[in-house]
Design an enzyme around this catalytic site. Structure first.
Site, PDB file in Angstrom:
ATOM      1  N   GLU A  82       0.663  -1.240  -0.131  1.00 16.65           N
ATOM      2  CA  GLU A  82       0.306  -0.270   0.359  1.00 16.65           C
ATOM      3  C   GLU A  82       1.127   1.510   0.065  1.00 16.65           C
ATOM      4  O   GLU A  82       2.367   1.308   1.360  1.00 16.65           O
ATOM      5  CB  GLU A  82      -1.478  -0.210   1.374  1.00 16.65           C
ATOM      6  CG  GLU A  82      -2.165   1.182   1.365  1.00 16.65           C
ATOM      7  CD  GLU A  82      -2.924   1.397   2.598  1.00 16.65           C
ATOM      8  OE1 GLU A  82      -2.953   0.109   3.014  1.00 16.65           O
ATOM      9  OE2 GLU A  82      -3.913   2.094   2.256  1.00 16.65           O
ATOM     10  N   LYS A 263      -6.843  -1.952  11.569  1.00 12.77           N
ATOM     11  CA  LYS A 263      -6.802  -2.049  10.823  1.00 12.77           C
ATOM     12  C   LYS A 263      -5.493  -1.008   9.666  1.00 12.77           C
ATOM     13  O   LYS A 263      -4.775  -1.491   9.192  1.00 12.77           O
ATOM     14  CB  LYS A 263      -7.269  -2.266   8.478  1.00 12.77           C
ATOM     15  CG  LYS A 263      -6.749  -2.602   7.854  1.00 12.77           C
ATOM     16  CD  LYS A 263      -6.522  -1.380   6.511  1.00 12.77           C
ATOM     17  CE  LYS A 263      -5.839  -1.747   5.989  1.00 12.77           C
ATOM     18  NZ  LYS A 263      -4.790  -1.302   4.487  1.00 12.77           N
ATOM     19  N   ASP A 279       5.318 -13.799  11.650  1.00 16.35           N
ATOM     20  CA  ASP A 279       3.634 -14.551  11.390  1.00 16.35           C
ATOM     21  C   ASP A 279       3.010 -13.724  11.110  1.00 16.35           C
ATOM     22  O   ASP A 279       2.104 -13.507  12.814  1.00 16.35           O
ATOM     23  CB  ASP A 279       3.940 -15.745  11.942  1.00 16.35           C
ATOM     24  CG  ASP A 279       2.429 -16.119  12.167  1.00 16.35           C
ATOM     25  OD1 ASP A 279       1.697 -15.865  11.237  1.00 16.35           O
ATOM     26  OD2 ASP A 279       2.915 -17.899  12.486  1.00 16.35           O
ATOM     27  N   HIS A 376      -3.056   9.973  -0.612  1.00 12.64           N
ATOM     28  CA  HIS A 376      -3.620   9.004  -0.920  1.00 12.64           C
ATOM     29  C   HIS A 376      -3.836   9.172  -2.531  1.00 12.64           C
ATOM     30  O   HIS A 376      -2.405   8.283  -3.643  1.00 12.64           O
ATOM     31  CB  HIS A 376      -4.786   8.323  -0.986  1.00 12.64           C
ATOM     32  CG  HIS A 376      -4.478   7.286   0.417  1.00 12.64           C
ATOM     33  ND1 HIS A 376      -5.833   6.433   0.440  1.00 12.64           N
ATOM     34  CD2 HIS A 376      -3.869   7.985   1.503  1.00 12.64           C
ATOM     35  CE1 HIS A 376      -5.192   6.275   2.722  1.00 12.64           C
ATOM     36  NE2 HIS A 376      -4.423   6.827   2.363  1.00 12.64           N
TER      37      HIS A 376
HETATM   38  C1  MEV Z   1      -6.087   2.866   4.861  1.00 13.65           C
HETATM   39  O1  MEV Z   1      -4.972   1.704   4.885  1.00 13.65           O
HETATM   40  C2  MEV Z   1      -5.899   3.019   6.647  1.00 13.65           C
HETATM   41  C3  MEV Z   1      -7.046   4.385   7.206  1.00 13.65           C
HETATM   42  O2  MEV Z   1      -8.274   4.139   6.838  1.00 13.65           O
HETATM   43  C4  MEV Z   1      -6.935   3.870   8.744  1.00 13.65           C
HETATM   44  C5  MEV Z   1      -7.873   4.322   9.318  1.00 13.65           C
HETATM   45  O3  MEV Z   1      -8.625   4.827   8.760  1.00 13.65           O
HETATM   46  O4  MEV Z   1      -7.695   4.691  10.988  1.00 13.65           O
HETATM   47  C6  MEV Z   1      -6.476   5.589   6.838  1.00 13.65           C
END
Ligand code: MEV
Length: 426
Positions: A82, A263, A279, A376
């Site tokens: 990413e 995430k 891992d 992004h």
């Molecule tokens: C993108 O990989 C991660 C985000 O979505 C995390 C978040 O929303 O806190 C930017």
């Protein structure tokens, strides 16, 4: 059923033959062939690491610089597909570094493994409880090496599970710098015959738990508003800080948001895990289970405001290893550990905690100020150029043109490539 693409004995073929089958049929462009062909040394290593290997899938490796952790500078190697992950980690580290960086701690590297027994009556369970010394003695030779290195058995517990009525024989083992799966699974399997004969039951399975709730690491930072202010994109620092606190309350309230919040934290942690050949799945599973320990998904991070300072913390299980498994086998993973100053497992977990907190802070700061898509899409534009067929300096040039147009589509990238080639050819 037969499949002519992959012969039935595919996994038993020599690695070079497997590679040929894979490459001839599935690597169709020059780019694919050039990037997927890791060379002879890589083929040999891949063949040692997994069954039926055909090559390496090269994932970009980058370095997030600017981290100050417990008073020392660090450059963190991250393997990730990413585009924004390394940029975000370095950005947050730089801001937090200006306020003294991260303070970290970690718990002992304890891992639990289990012999789960069925058909054990109450007296069998009692006999198992009373046999602790015999069980320990049986384990001693298996754990001798680990014990010499300062780890080893820390406890044995016997309990009955309410729903299945299975009896769990739990071993609590300090695995020191290893991830520990092999040694703790071996320990449980070693005890299986004895546990069966003492309890009168029959083992259903012997397996570790990846939950590792004691093997947690914590990181924190204190960021004065005066340091935060230049990064708030039009907001007052106190408002940005308040909105970060509110964003975390949102994650704690709404599981739909918590999944994405966590995430983002794992973006960094999983990338460090991959770069050091840890891992990744075990680390992800433990973190998400921990975030759900109350029965509801929660944020792994928390933020408070103390006077004129934003305080961030993270507390998360991180079963990082620095020896064993693929960690000290893969030459690039070894180089990554060298870059980190050859940490022990607890230190590596502490660095991972700081990284996870940095990643979350960067995401929240962007989300509650200008949003994330601007950054992004700028990073994404170079990928669009590449997909459109641009190579070399054309890739960056087209990315810049897309950013100027604020149009991020493959068609636009193709137009720009054609225009650029026209310019160049003229
Ligand atoms: C993108 O990989 C991660 C985000 O979505 C995390 C978040 O929303 O806190 C930017």
């Amino acid at each position: 059923m037969s499949d002519s693409t992959f012969p039935a004995n595919f996994r038993k073929l020599d690695v070079t033959v497997r590679q040929q089958i894979w490459q001839q049929q599935y690597l169709v462009t020059d780019d694919e062939r050039a990037i997927a062909h890791g060379g002879i040394a890589a083929a040999e290593l891949a063949d040692l690491m997994v069954e039926a290997s055909v090559g390496f899938l090269a994932v970009p490796l980058g370095i997030a610089s600017g981290f100050w952790v417990d008073g020392c500078p660090y450059h963190l190697p991250l393997a990730v597909e990413e585009p924004s992950v390394i940029a975000a980690a370095g950005y947050a580290a730089t801001i937090i570094g200006k306020a003294g960086g991260f303070i970290t701690t970690a718990g002992e590297p304890l891992v639990q493994s289990f012999v789960y027994l069925e058909s054990v009556d109450a007296s069998g369970e009692q006999r198992l409880v009373a046999a602790r010394d015999r069980l320990e003695a049986e384990l001693a030779p298996v754990l001798a090496g680990l014990t010499r290195r300062g780890g080893g058995l820390r406890g044995i517990r016997v309990y009955r599970l309410a729903e299945t009525a299975l009896v769990a024989l739990e071993l609590n083992i300090d695995v020191r710098n290893a991830m520990g799966a092999n040694i703790v699974n071996t320990a449980a399997e070693t005890l299986k015959p004895m546990a069966e004969s003492i309890s009168g039951g029959r083992a259903l399975m012997c397996i570790l738990s990846n939950a590792t709730p004691e093997r947690r690491a914590q990181a924190s930072f204190n960021l004065p508003f005066s340091v935060l202010q230049p990064y708030c994109r039009g907001l007052k620092a106190e408002d940005a800080a308040r909105r970060i606190v509110l964003a975390t309350a949102l994650a704690n309230e709404d599981p739909a948001r918590a999944v994405t919040h966590n995430k983002g934290i794992m973006n960094g942690i999983a990338s460090l895990a991959l770069a050091t050949m840890n891992d990744t799945r075990a680390i992800e599973a433990a973190a998400h289970a921990w975030s759900c320990r109350s029965g509801k998904l929660h944020s792994l991070t928390s933020y408070t405001i103390d006077g004129n300072t934003l305080c961030g913390t993270i507390d998360v299980p991180l079963a990082f290893a620095t020896v064993g498994g693929s960690v000290d086998l893969h030459p690039v993973a070894r180089a990554c550990l060298r870059l980190l100053g050859d940490p022990d497992s607890m230190k590596l977990a502490r660095l991972a905690a700081a990284l996870g907190l940095a990643q979350n802070f960067a995401a929240l700061l962007a989300l509650v100020s200008g949003g994330i898509q601007g950054g992004h899409m700028r990073l994404h534009s170079a990928r669009l150029a590449y997909k459109a067929g641009a190579r070399g300096q054309h890739t960056r040039q087209i990315a810049e043109r897309l950013a100027l147009r604020n149009t991020y589509t493959l068609d636009a990238a193709k137009e720009e490539l054609a225009a650029l080639k026209g310019d160049t050819d003229a």
